[in-house]
Write an enzyme that holds these catalytic residues in place. Structure first.
Site, mmCIF file in Angstrom:
data_model
loop_
_atom_site.group_PDB
_atom_site.id
_atom_site.type_symbol
_atom_site.label_atom_id
_atom_site.label_comp_id
_atom_site.label_asym_id
_atom_site.label_seq_id
_atom_site.Cartn_x
_atom_site.Cartn_y
_atom_site.Cartn_z
ATOM 1 N N HIS A 1 31.851 43.171 43.929
ATOM 2 C CA HIS A 1 31.944 42.979 45.384
ATOM 3 C C HIS A 1 31.455 44.195 46.189
ATOM 4 O O HIS A 1 32.218 44.800 46.928
ATOM 5 C CB HIS A 1 33.359 42.576 45.817
ATOM 6 C CG HIS A 1 34.498 43.295 45.115
ATOM 7 N ND1 HIS A 1 34.582 44.659 45.009
ATOM 8 C CD2 HIS A 1 35.597 42.803 44.488
ATOM 9 C CE1 HIS A 1 35.676 44.972 44.348
ATOM 10 N NE2 HIS A 1 36.319 43.869 44.020
ATOM 11 N N ASP B 1 34.770 36.645 44.747
ATOM 12 C CA ASP B 1 36.033 37.347 44.978
ATOM 13 C C ASP B 1 37.004 36.467 45.759
ATOM 14 O O ASP B 1 37.822 36.964 46.532
ATOM 15 C CB ASP B 1 35.812 38.684 45.698
ATOM 16 C CG ASP B 1 37.035 39.585 45.627
ATOM 17 O OD1 ASP B 1 37.920 39.343 44.776
ATOM 18 O OD2 ASP B 1 37.126 40.528 46.442
ATOM 19 N N HIS C 1 36.265 47.729 40.014
ATOM 20 C CA HIS C 1 36.655 47.753 41.423
ATOM 21 C C HIS C 1 36.314 49.172 41.861
ATOM 22 O O HIS C 1 37.057 50.105 41.584
ATOM 23 C CB HIS C 1 38.140 47.431 41.617
ATOM 24 C CG HIS C 1 38.500 47.360 43.067
ATOM 25 N ND1 HIS C 1 38.780 46.175 43.716
ATOM 26 C CD2 HIS C 1 38.546 48.325 44.019
ATOM 27 C CE1 HIS C 1 39.007 46.416 45.001
ATOM 28 N NE2 HIS C 1 38.875 47.714 45.203
ATOM 29 N N HIS D 1 33.182 36.362 39.763
ATOM 30 C CA HIS D 1 34.387 37.129 40.179
ATOM 31 C C HIS D 1 35.286 36.206 40.991
ATOM 32 O O HIS D 1 35.028 35.939 42.157
ATOM 33 C CB HIS D 1 33.981 38.335 41.040
ATOM 34 C CG HIS D 1 35.138 39.213 41.418
ATOM 35 N ND1 HIS D 1 35.120 40.583 41.238
ATOM 36 C CD2 HIS D 1 36.344 38.936 41.962
ATOM 37 C CE1 HIS D 1 36.262 41.101 41.659
ATOM 38 N NE2 HIS D 1 37.035 40.111 42.122
ATOM 39 N N HIS E 1 39.612 34.964 41.662
ATOM 40 C CA HIS E 1 41.051 35.078 41.389
ATOM 41 C C HIS E 1 41.629 33.668 41.409
ATOM 42 O O HIS E 1 41.648 33.022 42.465
ATOM 43 C CB HIS E 1 41.735 35.942 42.450
ATOM 44 C CG HIS E 1 41.177 37.327 42.502
ATOM 45 N ND1 HIS E 1 41.701 38.363 41.761
ATOM 46 C CD2 HIS E 1 40.111 37.837 43.170
ATOM 47 C CE1 HIS E 1 40.983 39.464 41.980
ATOM 48 N NE2 HIS E 1 40.005 39.170 42.831
ATOM 49 N N LEU E 2 42.081 33.207 40.256
ATOM 50 C CA LEU E 2 42.641 31.849 40.183
ATOM 51 C C LEU E 2 44.162 31.852 40.231
ATOM 52 O O LEU E 2 44.771 30.801 40.375
ATOM 53 C CB LEU E 2 42.172 31.143 38.907
ATOM 54 C CG LEU E 2 40.677 30.830 38.800
ATOM 55 C CD1 LEU E 2 40.367 30.134 37.480
ATOM 56 C CD2 LEU E 2 40.198 29.976 39.972
ATOM 57 N N LYS F 1 38.190 44.688 33.059
ATOM 58 C CA LYS F 1 38.227 45.027 34.486
ATOM 59 C C LYS F 1 38.972 46.333 34.712
ATOM 60 O O LYS F 1 40.094 46.512 34.266
ATOM 61 C CB LYS F 1 38.922 43.891 35.251
ATOM 62 C CG LYS F 1 39.022 44.088 36.748
ATOM 63 C CD LYS F 1 37.663 44.019 37.419
ATOM 64 C CE LYS F 1 37.736 44.487 38.871
ATOM 65 N NZ LYS F 1 37.880 43.395 39.818
#
Ligand code: NCD
Ligand code: ZN
Length: 345
Positions: free
Chosen positions: A175, A248, A137, A14, A16-17, A100
């Protein structure tokens, strides 16, 4: 006392790029320590189609150093409008690892998310048939529900029913932050697993307020009380295969964190595997790190375990105060603080 540790190269399930300059700046940190990472689709324009995911994958690959073996695993962002045709295309694309679900308005860039989860049971039915993982989420957005209770409310109001309705649907509760979530994972079938971040293992909700308000400890789901952190520590130190690594890591510029309305998200990629190692060490459970970081996630997603390895040594180092992105700063998790384990490549 263990002085060094060699483990199979871990994966981050998990991350975020982001995109563009920001992506180019944060990607090396992830690529340095992880063989693969599951890339979240919540860009400003979310990745809602297979075509967008493939294009995003190629932008990530272009931004990698030419000798990098890092492999991004892509995800699609589920909306109220995602067509069943789009979902049915996914199995042809091995690089797309899951879909997602964001509740609309739950977190950063989630405005295009799903308003009512019950409305997308049509999608979940197809996903179950195609054996496509659903990444959740897991928070409700009802403003009447206290922010610290939103994960539990999601489990009670939606997840129990979802798992019961689609018992063969692979679900990752992302998460997780509470004992309630850890207990749910333990009581559910093998089709359900969870990722755990470094911050939720290291910090409790007091850390947002020690010596004044600390926006760099604000993420969603929000940090919880110590009893919940202890439950997460128990989960990882037990070596249970249903819990695996997902940082995350979520970069935001310092100016948007230190702001009257600060963004949710903690950038942990600058020190993630070292922080996890420190946590497992504190728990006297270093022998459980490799399963959590390198095996259980790959197994759950049906991927081969990595063949390469990384080395960690017990050696103090200090996390940088900031990293610079296009003239602006990002403040990493544990900025300026000492960590007892260091990755040597
Ligand atoms: C994430 C982000 O910034 O994209 N923020 C966060 O607080 N974790 C989104 C998310 O995973 O909720
Ligand atoms: Zn996230």
């Amino acid at each position: 006392m263990t002085k060094s540790l060699t483990i199979t190269t871990p994966d981050d399930f998990h991350v975020h790029l982001r995109d563009d300059v920001l992506m180019a700046s944060v990607l090396p940190y992830t690529a340095k320590q992880f063989a693969r990472a599951l890339v979240m689709p919540n860009l400003k324009t979310p990745i809602t189609t297979v075509e967008q995911a493939i294009q995003y994958e190629s932008r990530i690959k272009k931004a990698l150093k030419s000798d990098s073996h890092f492999q991004p695993l892509m995800t699609l962002y589920l909306t109220g409008k995602t067509s069943l045709e789009e979902i049915k295309k996914i199995p042809e694309y091995k690089q797309i690892a899951g879909i997602k679900y964001y509740p609309a308005g739950a977190t950063t860039n989630s405005d295009s998310g799903v308003k009512n989860i019950d409305d997308r049971y049509d999608v979940f039915e197809i996903m179950e048939k195609l054996d496509l993982p659903l990444l959740l989420h897991g928070e409700v957005v009802d403003p009447a529900i206290d922010i610290f209770d939103r994960e539990k409310a999601f489990i009670d109001q939606h997840l129990l029913k979802l798992h019961k309705t689609f018992p063969n649907l692979r679900i990752v509760l992302e998460h997780i932050t509470t004992k309630d979530a850890a207990d749910f994972i333990l009581s559910s079938s093998k089709k359900v697993a969870a990722t755990i971040t470094p911050q939720h293992l290291l910090l409790n909700r007091n850390h947002m307020f020690i010596g004044g308000i600390n926006p760099h400890h604000y993420c969603l789901p929000i940090l919880k009380r110590e009893t919940h952190r202890q439950a997460l520590l128990n989960a990882v130190s037990s070596g249970n295969t249903k819990f695996f690594l997902g940082t995350d890591s979520a970069p935001h510029l310092k100016s948007t964190k230190e702001n009257a309305c600060g963004c949710a998200g903690i950038f942990s990629a600058a020190s993630a595997i070292e922080l996890y190692a420190a946590v497992f060490d504190e728990l006297n459970a270093l022998d459980k790190l490799e399963g959590f970081a390198s095996f259980y996630g790959a197994d759950f997603y049906g991927l081969q375990r990595n063949k390469s390895s990384i080395n960690l040594v017990r050696e103090d180092w200090v996390v940088p105060e900031k990293i610079i992105v296009g003239g602006e700063a990002i403040v990493p998790l544990y900025a300026g603080r000492k960590i007892a384990w260091r990755l040597i490549s």
